[in-house]
Design an enzyme around this catalytic site. Structure first.
Site, PDB file in Angstrom:
ATOM      1  N   ASP A 105       0.562  53.089 -20.985  1.00  0.00           N
ATOM      2  CA  ASP A 105       1.980  53.246 -20.279  1.00  0.00           C
ATOM      3  C   ASP A 105       1.088  53.700 -18.751  1.00  0.00           C
ATOM      4  O   ASP A 105       0.504  52.837 -18.213  1.00  0.00           O
ATOM      5  CB  ASP A 105       2.734  54.249 -20.901  1.00  0.00           C
ATOM      6  CG  ASP A 105       3.959  54.438 -19.995  1.00  0.00           C
ATOM      7  OD1 ASP A 105       5.097  53.686 -20.325  1.00  0.00           O
ATOM      8  OD2 ASP A 105       3.983  55.266 -19.056  1.00  0.00           O
ATOM      9  N   HIS A 276       7.215  52.243 -28.526  1.00  0.00           N
ATOM     10  CA  HIS A 276       6.332  52.104 -27.690  1.00  0.00           C
ATOM     11  C   HIS A 276       4.907  53.099 -27.484  1.00  0.00           C
ATOM     12  O   HIS A 276       3.981  52.959 -26.982  1.00  0.00           O
ATOM     13  CB  HIS A 276       7.102  52.661 -26.241  1.00  0.00           C
ATOM     14  CG  HIS A 276       6.305  52.777 -24.879  1.00  0.00           C
ATOM     15  ND1 HIS A 276       5.835  51.706 -24.433  1.00  0.00           N
ATOM     16  CD2 HIS A 276       6.102  53.760 -24.124  1.00  0.00           C
ATOM     17  CE1 HIS A 276       5.013  51.952 -23.190  1.00  0.00           C
ATOM     18  NE2 HIS A 276       5.365  53.374 -23.056  1.00  0.00           N
TER      19      HIS A 276
END
Length: 297
Positions: A105, A276
């Site tokens: 991320d 994610h």
């Protein structure tokens, strides 16, 4: 909040104080977390990496227990260039000349900026669940924009997003975390990790720092990517990229192809059955995906 078997140190670097957790022995491997997390994002995989490497897990500036300086008008304070300088300073403080780097991320954005700006400091590079910032903005469709709404929400001028988040910060972070998992709930996250993530949303300076991170992403980070592309700059470190089959990068259509436009040597793999947060949803798969990459000679 400590990772099992790791010790915490505070290091002065680039005008701020970074918190970093360290464990293991061998070649250095730096793990960089993303939003809205802390070093605890790596708590399920760091011990596995530490069986082979000297693992260093910092909190990025603004996050966890690292300093959260106020943003500047041009949003350079939280640019990935400035965050990469933090990591170079951390390496210098620890006497590390060159390291493997794995980022997830926002940490992955710091990782590839580190590889571009300081190529001699990165041996091998791992990227989890992002494509380059400029490419992600360019790929936006209505579907991707709705899914990644936080990119535009957090980048709005202060103090709008800060005030809205701080009205109920813990509900906001819980909803964000749950909505980005494959299960749609908080079951992938350890109690200690959740406590670490939630604590940030009680601190106005940290909420402001996270918004500043995304303001930089919408402005200076995007401009840096565009300048590098125009100049033909590429990542020299061998790069391994992994992504979720239904995650943010997948929405760009050809995420592996995008990375092949940025690096000399790229391979990649989809991690199936996750959302994610790969390190917490599928820790063994993360180790299986990246250990061979970092152990290669």
């Amino acid at each position: 909040m400590a990772i099992e078997g790791f010790r915490q140190d505070f290091v002065e670097t680039n005008g701020i104080r970074l918190s970093a957790h360290r464990g293991g022995a061998g070649a250095p491997l730096i793990l960089l977390h993303g939003y809205p997390q802390t070093h605890m994002a790596w708590s399920r995989v760091a011990p596995g990496f530490a069986r082979h490497f000297d693992v260093i897990v910092p909190d990025l500036r603004g996050y966890g227990e690292s300093d959260a300086p106020p943003d500047d008008a041009d949003h350079t304070t939280y640019s990935k260039r400035e965050m990469a300088r933090d990591i170079v300073g951390l390496m210098d403080s620890l006497g590390i000349g060159r390291a493997h780097v794995l980022g997830h991320d926002r940490g992955a954005r710091v990782a590839y900026r580190l590889a571009l700006d300081h190529p001699g400091r990165v041996a091998r590079l791992g990227i989890l669940e992002v494509v380059p910032t400029g490419d992600f903005w360019a790929a936006w469709s209505a579907e991707l924009g709705l899914k990644a709404y936080h990119w535009t929400f957090l980048a709005q001028p202060a103090p709008l997003p800060e005030r809205m988040i701080l009205a109920d910060g813990r509900a906001y972070v819980d909803w964000t975390l749950a909505s980005w998992t494959r299960a749609g709930d908080l079951s992938p996250f350890a109690d200690a990790a959740l406590a670490s993530y939630r604590a940030q949303f009680d601190v106005p300076a940290r909420v402001a720092a996270m918004c500043a991170d995304y303001r930089a992403g919408a402005t200076v980070d995007r401009a840096l990517d565009e300048a590098d592309r125009a100049a033909g700059r590429r990542i020299g470190a061998p790069l391994r990229f992994a992504w979720a089959e239904a995650g943010f990068p997948a929405g760009t259509g050809d995420p592996l192809g995008l990375w092949r436009g940025w690096a000399e040597a790229v391979d990649g793999a989809v991690i199936p059955g996750i959302g994610h947060f790969a390190m917490e949803e599928a820790p063994e798969a993360v180790l299986e995906t990246f250990l061979p990459h970092f152990l290669a000679t």
